[in-house]
Enzyme design. Structure first.
Site, mmCIF file in Angstrom:
data_model
loop_
_atom_site.group_PDB
_atom_site.id
_atom_site.type_symbol
_atom_site.label_atom_id
_atom_site.label_comp_id
_atom_site.label_asym_id
_atom_site.label_seq_id
_atom_site.Cartn_x
_atom_site.Cartn_y
_atom_site.Cartn_z
ATOM 1 C CB THR A 32 89.824 114.148 20.441
ATOM 2 O OG1 THR A 32 90.244 114.604 21.740
ATOM 3 C CG2 THR A 32 88.428 113.612 20.646
ATOM 4 C CD GLN A 108 93.801 106.677 18.746
ATOM 5 O OE1 GLN A 108 93.970 107.739 18.291
ATOM 6 N NE2 GLN A 108 92.673 105.874 18.747
ATOM 7 C CG HIS A 174 93.473 104.768 15.707
ATOM 8 N ND1 HIS A 174 92.182 104.110 15.781
ATOM 9 C CD2 HIS A 174 93.338 105.927 15.011
ATOM 10 C CE1 HIS A 174 91.072 105.232 15.122
ATOM 11 N NE2 HIS A 174 91.874 106.146 14.969
ATOM 12 C CE1 TYR A 179 93.582 108.640 10.252
ATOM 13 C CE2 TYR A 179 91.546 107.947 11.547
ATOM 14 C CZ TYR A 179 92.336 108.886 11.033
ATOM 15 O OH TYR A 179 91.791 110.247 11.041
HETATM 16 C C1 LIG Z 1 88.028 116.719 17.036
HETATM 17 C C2 LIG Z 1 88.007 114.981 16.943
HETATM 18 C C3 LIG Z 1 89.179 114.435 16.887
HETATM 19 C C4 LIG Z 1 89.218 113.243 16.770
HETATM 20 N N1 LIG Z 1 90.286 112.473 16.826
HETATM 21 C C5 LIG Z 1 90.464 111.022 16.849
HETATM 22 C C6 LIG Z 1 91.864 110.418 17.076
HETATM 23 O O1 LIG Z 1 92.916 111.002 17.038
HETATM 24 N N2 LIG Z 1 91.706 109.105 17.272
HETATM 25 C C7 LIG Z 1 90.453 108.344 17.371
HETATM 26 O O2 LIG Z 1 90.540 106.985 17.439
HETATM 27 N N3 LIG Z 1 89.630 109.082 17.129
HETATM 28 C C8 LIG Z 1 89.229 110.241 16.977
HETATM 29 N N4 LIG Z 1 88.196 110.902 16.875
HETATM 30 C C9 LIG Z 1 86.976 110.061 17.229
HETATM 31 C C10 LIG Z 1 86.562 110.170 18.844
HETATM 32 O O3 LIG Z 1 87.610 109.176 19.502
HETATM 33 C C11 LIG Z 1 85.124 109.346 18.975
HETATM 34 O O4 LIG Z 1 85.243 108.016 18.480
HETATM 35 C C12 LIG Z 1 84.094 110.223 18.397
HETATM 36 O O5 LIG Z 1 84.392 111.605 18.818
HETATM 37 C C13 LIG Z 1 82.830 109.787 19.019
HETATM 38 O O6 LIG Z 1 82.932 110.064 20.490
HETATM 39 P P1 LIG Z 1 82.083 111.215 21.256
HETATM 40 O O7 LIG Z 1 80.543 111.140 20.835
HETATM 41 O O8 LIG Z 1 82.191 110.856 22.609
HETATM 42 O O9 LIG Z 1 82.574 112.449 20.695
HETATM 43 C C14 LIG Z 1 87.948 112.486 16.902
HETATM 44 C C15 LIG Z 1 86.808 112.921 17.344
HETATM 45 C C16 LIG Z 1 86.840 114.244 17.151
HETATM 46 C C17 LIG Z 1 85.638 114.978 17.432
#
Ligand SMILES: Cc1cc2nc3c(=O)[nH]c(=O)nc-3n(C[C@H](O)[C@H](O)[C@H](O)COP(=O)(O)O)c2cc1C
Length: 421
Positions: A32, A108, A174, A179
């Site tokens: 994240t 990542q 990633h 992306y």
């Molecule tokens: C605030 C935020 C930032 C995120 N940044 C990334 C990131 O940098 N790279 C990535 O692959 N996914 C990113 N995601 C997606 C998360 O990795 C994940 O796929 C998504 O939140 C679903 O998982 P969860 O239901 O457990 O939150 C982000 C999600 C959130 C909520």
């Protein structure tokens, strides 16, 4: 069931091998983006503050937020970079913090391609596989030349080597969420006529080249995993099919990756990546990062965010384990571990999913943002702050440091961490 120490026994707490590395459990903190780095992408105290509690909570593996490999691939202000050797000492501080708690941490690596609002990051050049406009941001990229593609491969390799030198336990590339590498995989965003476009084999070429080159530089033993979409969910446009996504993963397995993490969606798919509630998210965006959108999108968001939130809540309602239908397909076809992300919240559900063999490990983002000690709480069967998937965290990406922004849950979390120290 509990053991003699009163801890829950569950497949969630059983070890898992990722290449040469053994994780002590099967729950991973997914990436994240922290938006806690300095303006030019260096590690800061605020960034370290985010990771300390996650490490103290015994999280079996932490994956950083996406780190840019070159400034052209930066998607948001205050994002961390690995684009220069001068960043290695800061990255090493982050690794040391996690290692001090006996934790493991992967970096990542990412390039945003067209998924950027140029005014938000002061970008003057935006690139992609082809010059296809992004519906969500309104950004129209130019297509990369073949010479630039070769440069991109070397930027990924150099960034990966910097992370290895900083002491990271592994790298995640990633290639999900729309992306740049995902833009190459997806037919809608990749209209190239050269050897990087057309067939799946060609669309996957850049990702394969990066994996092979990173492997060559970092060695066979260094853990290397890839995040992929199980589906792109680009309504009325030609997204990646599940069959193609699995075929791409098989190609990557053949060139030596150690695991895949399965997610879903692009920016231009709406919000399948973070299903839940969108009221707090869109309200924050309307007065925050949405101010950098092109004028019509900006005004549309400012006027209609409540209506959009109602629609998004109907379409992307919360559901635990919403990418499992994809991970099962990858599990059937791959020998390497399959990690799945998406909406996981409860031990009983994760226990069942692992027992059924729908995946080898589970990763989560928002649940850990709300409760960085989540893994410890699950293991000891105690209750910490529980995420409600309000997505207020997403709404603030790039304008405020990554954290939980649900007032009640945040207060619970802050009190818990204050007690901890
Ligand atoms: C605030 C935020 C930032 C995120 N940044 C990334 C990131 O940098 N790279 C990535 O692959 N996914 C990113 N995601 C997606 C998360 O990795 C994940 O796929 C998504 O939140 C679903 O998982 P969860 O239901 O457990 O939150 C982000 C999600 C959130 C909520």
């Amino acid at each position: 069931m509990t053991n003699l120490a009163g801890e829950l026994t569950s497949p969630l707490f059983s070890p898992l091998k990722i290449g040469s590395l053994e994780l002590p459990g099967r729950l991973i903190k997914t990436a994240t983006v922290e938006t806690r780095a300095s303006n030019n992408g260096y590690v800061t105290a605020a960034l370290l503050d985010f990771y300390g509690p996650l490490a103290q909570g015994g999280t079996p593996l932490i994956i950083t937020g996406n780190i840019y490999t070159s400034v052209l691939g930066k998607s948001t202000p205050l994002q961390l970079g690995a684009d220069d050797d001068s960043k290695i000492p800061g990255l090493a501080q982050l690794v040391d913090l996690v290692h001090a708690e006996k934790g493991l941490i992967f970096a990542q690596l990412s390039h945003c391609g067209r998924q950027v609002i140029p005014d938000f990051v002061a970008a003057t050049d935006v690139v992609s596989a082809s010059n296809v406009k992004d519906l969500m941001t309104g950004t129209k990229p130019r297509s990369l030349t073949e010479a630039e593609i070769q440069l991109l491969v070397s930027e990924f390799v150099n960034a990966a080597q910097r992370c290895q030198r900083a002491g990271f336990d592994g790298i995640q590339i990633h290639a999900a969420h729309g992306y740049l590498l995902s833009q190459f995989l997806t037919p809608h965003t990749n209209r190239r006529q050269d050897s990087y476009g057309g067939s799946l084999n060609n669309r996957c070429r850049l990702l394969r080249e990066i994996v092979i080159a990173v492997r060559q530089r970092l060695g066979r033993q260094f853990p290397l995993i890839v995040k992929l979409n199980g589906a792109d969910k680009l309504a009325l446009r030609q997204g990646l099919s599940i069959a193609d996504a699995v075929a791409a993963a098989k190609q990557l397995e053949a060139v030596g990756i150690d695991a895949v993490e399965i997610s879903v969606g692009h920016y231009a798919s709406g919000f399948p990546v973070t299903r839940g509630n969108f009221w707090r998210c869109l309200r924050a965006m309307a007065s925050g990062n949405g101010r950098f959108l092109p004028i019509l999108r900006r005004i549309g968001l400012q006027l209609f965010w409540p209506l959009l939130a109602v629609l998004c809540n109907l379409v992307w309602y919360p559901r635990e384990g919403y990418n499992l239908r994809y991970s099962r397909r990858f599990k059937q076809q791959l020998s390497i571990p399959v990690i799945v992300v998406g909406g996981f919240l409860t031990e009983s559900f994760m226990h069942r999913v692992l027992q059924r063999g729908d995946c080898d490990a589970i990763s989560a983002g928002r649940a850990f943002i709300a409760d960085p000690l989540w893994y410890r709480h699950l293991k000891t069967n105690t209750r910490g702050p529980r995420c409600v998937n309000c997505n207020a965290c997403i709404g603030r990406v790039g304008t405020e440091p990554l954290d939980c922004y649900h007032p009640r849950i945040r207060a619970h979390k802050d009190a818990m961490l204050a007690n901890e120290s």
